[in-house]
Design an enzyme around this catalytic site. Structure first.
Site: not given
Ligand code: HMG
Length: 445
Positions: A31, A83, A120, A163, A211, A244, A253, A328, A364
């Site tokens: 979706d 990175e 990051c 992302t 994460s 970030h 959040k 990102n 991270s």
């Molecule tokens: P996912 O499991 O594919 O997504 O992964 P989801 O099912 O959790 O959905 C995401 C959000 O969309 C949720 O919102 C859903 O409810 C919503 P939440 O409940 O969390 O508020 N959603 C919808 N909303 C409206 N209509 C819809 C719908 N469907 C779902 N139809 C995940 C999400 C972030 C886990 C994934 O993208 C991922 O693994 N990303 C990479 C890791 C990441 O970015 N982590 C962030 C924190 S760590 C960080 O920031 C460091 C980083 O930048 C690296 C560094 O430091 O080098 C990553």
């Protein structure tokens, strides 16, 4: 005390764009709302086949130097935060200097060059290094060039694929800056975490859900540490709070958690109490589970209040506009958030000089850092000079098949030659490998 901070900023996006709701979501059978509403993203930026972390960084730095009328002799250090490095010894900053020397008469032989790694957060750590170097009086009147550059790619079908992004942010750090002055006070929240890492591999191993928890825990720790040196924070103290931004939903959040923390034990909490009650305190509960559930209920109620929505709309939402269109950029991400906020202020005629920003960086592995910045006279002119909108609008819109090919072309484990989808024009471009495996670049008129 001499003010030290950011004097100019340039942003360079990868020249390709993946439309998430209209191209990526349908191909994945998802979706589109997951992207636009859930993660808060419309598009990701990608590098074309002649672009990489060096070209994007060098192109951003070149525009910055041209705009500020600088030559190599004005720059005393070049720090690259990334990175996505492709060499365990030779730093990206040497390649960037090599590129810039193609277009300037002088050279950077007397500039100190390095590369910073901590996921990051290393972009902000490089700002720190530059700040400390100037404050220590070791700069001989010269400026520091800090470049945060990344190709944030995930393995195909990893949840993080949603992302992705690629681009560079170049920042000039000087005495008496024209954009923001950095605070001396800083707070840290740092712990040995295994939430996101790349152990000698190109694409990250990620525990995505964890994460997010680690991001929030370390950010809270950093805020408490910042308050221990700078005094309590209050939601009205800051014009904008750039975080970030791995994706805007994460910042949704973080903003809520930060607001709840800032208002605790203040008259603002009392005002909200009339509508939603006071914040739960651990001493009021028999066990942690009941306390945590009460906190979740309080947060759910808080985020629906008009007071919180107004604050979020004014203080956080404006920091997300560029990120929504590019994804990102890892080390550059928090610096894009600052740029988004400043651009919003410019577009809305906000008189920002003298107002403060609270900047929440994160990497991270894991570490959060919080510091304050004061916007200074001259900011509007600097922000007006950025051409980020023009660049975003000019990106080539990928079909899903093109996306698959470009992902392969940037995959180090695949030997894919791909004709570029755009043409280099007045910019540095990757041209191939030299005899020792070094990457080679040319300025294309
Ligand atoms: P996912 O499991 O594919 O997504 O992964 P989801 O099912 O959790 O959905 C995401 C959000 O969309 C949720 O919102 C859903 O409810 C919503 P939440 O409940 O969390 O508020 N959603 C919808 N909303 C409206 N209509 C819809 C719908 N469907 C779902 N139809 C995940 C999400 C972030 C886990 C994934 O993208 C991922 O693994 N990303 C990479 C890791 C990441 O970015 N982590 C962030 C924190 S760590 C960080 O920031 C460091 C980083 O930048 C690296 C560094 O430091 O080098 C990553």
């Amino acid at each position: 005390m001499t003010a030290v901070g950011i004097d100019a900023v340039e942003i360079r996006t990868g020249r390709l764009k993946l439309d998430l709701p209209n191209t990526f979501a349908p191909a994945k059978g998802e979706d589109p709302g997951k992207y636009t509403k859930g993660l808060g993203l419309n598009a990701s930026s990608f590098p074309d086949s002649y672009e990489d972390i060096v070209t994007m960084g060098a192109n951003a730095a070149h525009r910055l130097m041209e705009r500020k009328g600088l030559g190599p002799e004005d720059i005393g250090r070049i720090d690259v935060a990334t990175e996505s490095a492709f060499d365990n010894s030779k730093p990206v900053s040497t390649y960037v200097a090599g590129c810039l020397e193609q277009v300037y008469d002088g050279n950077f032989h007397h500039a100190n060059k390095g590369e910073r790694k901590f996921a990051c957060i290393s972009g902000t750590q490089s700002l720190d290094d530059a700040y400390n170097w100037i404050k220590a009086g070791r700069h001989r009147g010269r400026a520091a060039l800090v470049i945060a550059t990344d190709t944030a790619l995930y393995a195909r079908d990893d949840p993080g694929e949603a992302t992705q992004g690629a681009g560079a942010v170049a920042m000039l750090i000087t005495e008496d800056p024209s954009v923001v002055e950095l605070s001396t006070e800083q707070g840290y929240g740092s712990a040995d975490e295994t939430d996101f890492l790349k152990p000698q591999q190109q694409f990250p191993s990620v525990d995505g859900k964890r994460s997010m928890q680690v991001y929030l825990a370390r950010m809270r720790e950093a805020l408490e540490d910042f308050e221990s040196v700078a005094g309590d924070t209050h939601p009205d103290d800051y014009a904008y709070i750039p975080f970030h931004t791995p994706f805007p939903g994460m910042v949704r959040k973080a903003g809520l958690l930060g607001f709840r923390h800032m208002i605790r034990d203040t008259p603002v909490e009392d005002e909200f109490a009339e509508e939603i009650g006071r914040q739960p305190r651990p001493e009021g509960f028999d066990d942690d589970e009941a306390y945590e559930e009460a906190v979740r209920d309080y947060m759910d109620a808080l985020k629906e209040t008009e007071g919180y929505r107004d604050w979020y709309g004014n203080t956080i939402e404006p920091t997300l506009s560029i990120s929504r269109e590019v994804g990102n950029w890892y080390t550059g991400s928090v610096h894009l958030a600052r740029a988004s906020a400043l651009r919003h202020a410019l577009d809305n005629d906000v008189d920002l000089a003298g107002q403060r920003l609270l900047v929440g960086s994160y990497g991270s592995g894991a570490q959060a850092e919080i510091h304050a910045e004061t916007v200074v006279e001259g900011w509007a002119e600097e922000v007006r000079a950025m051409n980020v909108d023009e660049q975003l609008g000019a990106r080539h819109d990928l079909t899903f098949e093109e996306y698959e090919s470009i992902h392969d072309a940037h995959n180090h484990d695949k030997d894919t030659d791909l004709d570029p989808l755009t043409s280099p024009d007045g910019e540095f471009a990757f041209t191939g490998w030299g005899r020792m495996g070094e990457r080679q670049y040319e300025y294309v008129e």
